[in-house]
Scaffold this motif. Sequence first.
Motif, PDB file in Angstrom:
ATOM      1  N   PHE A  17      17.410  -4.313 -52.076  1.00 11.27           N
ATOM      2  CA  PHE A  17      18.375  -3.472 -52.236  1.00 11.27           C
ATOM      3  C   PHE A  17      19.607  -4.321 -52.432  1.00 11.27           C
ATOM      4  CE2 PHE A  17      21.719  -0.399 -51.482  1.00 11.27           C
ATOM      5  CZ  PHE A  17      21.707   0.593 -52.457  1.00 11.27           C
ATOM      6  N   ASN A  18      20.170  -4.138 -53.751  1.00 10.48           N
ATOM      7  CA  ASN A  18      21.527  -5.008 -54.037  1.00 10.48           C
ATOM      8  C   ASN A  18      22.531  -3.757 -54.532  1.00 10.48           C
ATOM      9  OD1 ASN A  18      20.654  -7.316 -53.417  1.00 10.48           O
ATOM     10  ND2 ASN A  18      19.687  -7.489 -55.486  1.00 10.48           N
ATOM     11  N   LEU A  19      23.643  -3.794 -53.752  1.00  8.27           N
ATOM     12  CA  LEU A  19      24.841  -2.965 -54.437  1.00  8.27           C
ATOM     13  C   LEU A  19      25.185  -3.251 -55.751  1.00  8.27           C
ATOM     14  CD1 LEU A  19      26.797  -2.376 -50.994  1.00  8.27           C
ATOM     15  CD2 LEU A  19      25.176  -1.031 -51.979  1.00  8.27           C
ATOM     16  N   ASP A  20      25.227  -4.496 -56.086  1.00  2.00           N
ATOM     17  CA  ASP A  20      25.453  -5.070 -57.267  1.00  2.00           C
ATOM     18  C   ASP A  20      24.118  -5.077 -58.217  1.00  2.00           C
ATOM     19  OD1 ASP A  20      26.791  -6.128 -59.602  1.00  2.00           O
ATOM     20  OD2 ASP A  20      27.054  -8.159 -58.668  1.00  2.00           O
ATOM     21  N   SER A  21      24.657  -4.083 -59.452  1.00  3.72           N
ATOM     22  CA  SER A  21      23.322  -3.835 -60.321  1.00  3.72           C
ATOM     23  C   SER A  21      23.113  -5.182 -61.180  1.00  3.72           C
ATOM     24  CB  SER A  21      23.598  -2.647 -61.271  1.00  3.72           C
ATOM     25  OG  SER A  21      24.545  -2.778 -61.790  1.00  3.72           O
ATOM     26  N   ASN A  22      24.195  -5.927 -61.155  1.00 10.06           N
ATOM     27  CA  ASN A  22      23.974  -7.147 -62.092  1.00 10.06           C
ATOM     28  C   ASN A  22      22.710  -8.140 -61.546  1.00 10.06           C
ATOM     29  OD1 ASN A  22      25.594  -6.403 -64.216  1.00 10.06           O
ATOM     30  ND2 ASN A  22      27.283  -7.032 -62.843  1.00 10.06           N
ATOM     31  N   LEU A  23      22.772  -8.258 -59.896  1.00  5.48           N
ATOM     32  CA  LEU A  23      21.976  -9.205 -59.528  1.00  5.48           C
ATOM     33  C   LEU A  23      20.316  -8.760 -59.615  1.00  5.48           C
ATOM     34  CD1 LEU A  23      23.936  -9.968 -56.056  1.00  5.48           C
ATOM     35  CD2 LEU A  23      23.578 -11.308 -58.325  1.00  5.48           C
ATOM     36  N   PRO A  24      19.778  -9.634 -60.155  1.00  9.48           N
ATOM     37  CA  PRO A  24      18.288  -9.165 -60.477  1.00  9.48           C
ATOM     38  C   PRO A  24      17.466  -8.895 -59.154  1.00  9.48           C
ATOM     39  CG  PRO A  24      18.557 -11.475 -60.827  1.00  9.48           C
ATOM     40  CD  PRO A  24      19.807 -10.982 -60.874  1.00  9.48           C
ATOM     41  N   PRO A  25      16.778  -7.836 -58.727  1.00  3.38           N
ATOM     42  CA  PRO A  25      15.938  -7.776 -57.597  1.00  3.38           C
ATOM     43  C   PRO A  25      14.591  -8.265 -57.976  1.00  3.38           C
ATOM     44  CG  PRO A  25      15.897  -5.746 -58.982  1.00  3.38           C
ATOM     45  CD  PRO A  25      16.758  -6.585 -59.863  1.00  3.38           C
ATOM     46  N   ASN A  26      13.645  -8.550 -57.032  1.00 10.41           N
ATOM     47  CA  ASN A  26      12.517  -9.125 -57.080  1.00 10.41           C
ATOM     48  C   ASN A  26      11.673  -7.895 -57.899  1.00 10.41           C
ATOM     49  OD1 ASN A  26      12.907 -11.282 -55.391  1.00 10.41           O
ATOM     50  ND2 ASN A  26      12.348 -10.180 -53.584  1.00 10.41           N
ATOM     51  N   PHE A  27      11.773  -6.798 -57.621  1.00 10.37           N
ATOM     52  CA  PHE A  27      11.020  -5.878 -58.487  1.00 10.37           C
ATOM     53  C   PHE A  27      11.908  -4.328 -58.460  1.00 10.37           C
ATOM     54  CE2 PHE A  27       9.164  -5.114 -54.591  1.00 10.37           C
ATOM     55  CZ  PHE A  27       9.157  -3.787 -54.221  1.00 10.37           C
ATOM     56  N   LEU A  28      11.675  -3.489 -59.376  1.00  8.51           N
ATOM     57  CA  LEU A  28      12.216  -2.250 -59.431  1.00  8.51           C
ATOM     58  C   LEU A  28      10.970  -1.246 -59.617  1.00  8.51           C
ATOM     59  CD1 LEU A  28      14.728  -0.252 -59.350  1.00  8.51           C
ATOM     60  CD2 LEU A  28      14.899  -0.981 -61.689  1.00  8.51           C
ATOM     61  N   LEU A  29      10.866  -0.317 -58.911  1.00  4.54           N
ATOM     62  CA  LEU A  29       9.748   0.646 -58.773  1.00  4.54           C
ATOM     63  C   LEU A  29      10.459   2.324 -59.131  1.00  4.54           C
ATOM     64  CD1 LEU A  29       6.828   1.325 -58.784  1.00  4.54           C
ATOM     65  CD2 LEU A  29       7.248   1.489 -56.328  1.00  4.54           C
ATOM     66  N   GLY A  30       9.966   2.536 -60.236  1.00  8.14           N
ATOM     67  CA  GLY A  30      10.218   4.007 -60.581  1.00  8.14           C
ATOM     68  C   GLY A  30       9.325   4.656 -60.784  1.00  8.14           C
ATOM     69  N   VAL A  31       9.714   6.345 -60.109  1.00  8.53           N
ATOM     70  CA  VAL A  31       8.744   7.345 -60.599  1.00  8.53           C
ATOM     71  C   VAL A  31       9.468   8.407 -61.525  1.00  8.53           C
ATOM     72  CG1 VAL A  31       7.434   9.470 -59.836  1.00  8.53           C
ATOM     73  CG2 VAL A  31       7.313   7.132 -58.450  1.00  8.53           C
ATOM     74  N   LYS A  32       9.118   8.456 -62.826  1.00  6.38           N
ATOM     75  CA  LYS A  32       9.604   9.378 -63.741  1.00  6.38           C
ATOM     76  C   LYS A  32       9.015  10.668 -63.429  1.00  6.38           C
ATOM     77  CE  LYS A  32      10.281  10.006 -68.652  1.00  6.38           C
ATOM     78  NZ  LYS A  32      10.146   9.183 -69.980  1.00  6.38           N
ATOM     79  N   LEU A  33       9.960  11.883 -63.144  1.00  4.60           N
ATOM     80  CA  LEU A  33       9.633  13.156 -63.063  1.00  4.60           C
ATOM     81  C   LEU A  33       9.352  13.799 -64.346  1.00  4.60           C
ATOM     82  CD1 LEU A  33      10.498  12.484 -60.095  1.00  4.60           C
ATOM     83  CD2 LEU A  33      11.376  14.787 -59.700  1.00  4.60           C
ATOM     84  N   SER A  34       8.343  14.781 -64.508  1.00  2.46           N
ATOM     85  CA  SER A  34       8.017  15.472 -65.578  1.00  2.46           C
ATOM     86  C   SER A  34       8.631  16.695 -65.767  1.00  2.46           C
ATOM     87  CB  SER A  34       6.395  15.848 -65.557  1.00  2.46           C
ATOM     88  OG  SER A  34       6.210  16.721 -66.813  1.00  2.46           O
ATOM     89  N   SER A  35       9.860  16.703 -66.878  1.00  2.00           N
ATOM     90  CA  SER A  35      10.832  17.622 -66.964  1.00  2.00           C
ATOM     91  C   SER A  35       9.949  19.031 -67.601  1.00  2.00           C
ATOM     92  CB  SER A  35      11.800  17.568 -67.983  1.00  2.00           C
ATOM     93  OG  SER A  35      12.613  16.389 -67.370  1.00  2.00           O
TER      94      SER A  35
END
Length: 589
Positions: free
Chosen positions: A175-193
Amino acid sequence: MKSLSLRWNPNSIVVKLIGAFLLVMLPLCAISVSITYYSSNQMQAEVERANESKLHFYYSHLEFELQRMTALVTEYSLDEAFSTFSTRIPIMTRYEVDFNLNEIHTKLKQVKETSPYISDVVYYVPQIKKRVSAMDGIRDVTKEEWQSLLGTMGNLNGALSKYKNELYLLRSNPFNLDSNLPPNFLLGVKLSSDELKRRLKEFAASGGNDITLAFGSSNEYVLSSSEETPRLLQGVAPQPGEDAVSIERRRIDNSFYYSLYDRSNNFRLTTNISDTVLMKPIQVYTRLLQLLMVVSVIIVILFSFWTYRTIHRPMSILVRGFKKAEQGQTGLYITHSRRDEFGYLYSRFNEMLRHLHTLIEENYVQRIRTGEAELKHLQSQITPHFLYNSLFSIKQMAEVENVELIKEFSDYLGQYFRYMTRDFAQEVTLQQELDHALVYLAIQRIRFGSRVQAEVEELMPTCRGIKVPRVLLQPIIENVFEHGLQHKSSGGLLRMSYEQSGDRLVLKIEDNGGTLSEDKLERLQNQLTLQEVNQVEITGILNVNQRLRIKFGSPFGLKVERSQLGGLGVKVIIPMTGGSTDAANDDRG
């Protein structure tokens, strides 16, 4: 019996009966209204609680799904395949990289199938510029894409983030506060509107109201079951407080609004209940109340009509019968076919009037016979006394040799005795009775000479044929001379006049005698009223009064008063018709 117009008497027993009925009905109606309003209020409160319960249920369901999806994101972000893939890339062959990406894709699809609220699951690997999607598969990604997604993390001040008008649950490692620094990975769950809206509409349809789901402190992301989103969110803002979940109630226009706020996940559920929906269960009670009022009014009307038909009308017939009986109409008969208590009363009333009529007839005949006997006694009493006075007057005229006056006096005396001794005629015309009275008056004027004058008004032609008892006026004129003018040395005056008042004829006989005191006048008035015969000198007047009452009824007879001349004034009141006794009976019947 003839029907007469009915009058509503406030003291009638029927009015009191209806009043008592209303006193019983009105409290019952008032209690029914109170119970109905109390039940309506209770029902309204139940409807409100039911809607609050539905709101809590949907909140619990949504919170459970969010917590489960958050737990899945957390769990898979710690999964070895997800967490170590980016660190092993430098030592992996191309084949191994592709194999791992495919394995991650398979797991992402498994995550997507765990909840209907998940429309997609994405996995970003900035190091190799790859994006794995459960729906779209594996593709290349630009730096701007994962940076923009990473930059939205936590922008709704909760677990959810808004990106391109979609909701995401995001986890980055590290977890980085600076979004410009690339993380190892980014996992996201998109909710169904679409699924969220569908569920909102289902809950809205079951409750008959609208539901709005808003995320963020300022309602940055809003889903609604209808187009009423702006109205549902009017003035809605998180209220300060320490409770993780709070509920707020507001009223806007004709609807109640309930807002449930979850501070931990920073989302708000808002639902409204229109007055139509709220009053729908109460309308049943309202209709029942209206029906009760209508039925109560109909019952009161029917009861009043029944009371009128059963009690008031037969009672009115009986009351009218008694009133007519009081007026002397004893020939009445109530025709009926009733077999109840009123039938018994009618029968007893008819029997009573039949007996009363018989007794009156018997008493009437007896009084007529008594009157005839008194008349004959009066005639026998008057004749010797008058004859003595007349012979004494002739003797005086003979002493002075006044032959012409003796001839005139003898002629009047003959007419007088011829009329008095004609016993076969009990009734004569008023003109015949007046002629006899004038003969007697002429005899008395001869006796009294210039001491007495007489003023006699001419009788109206329409009144000359009225039938009256014989010897009606002569006893009154005799009383004038014997008690009023006898002691007058001069200036004596007797006046006879007539006055028609409606269906009555009044004959006035007045004198200016000075011996009538107020005590004598009052005593004479009482004796005429009470028919008491206590003094011999007024037996003639009382006899005439009694005969007139027997003949014509109690409204007729004699009335005495102080005359305008100063002496006694006698009014002889007789009907203009002057019908016979049988006719009078017919009128009363």
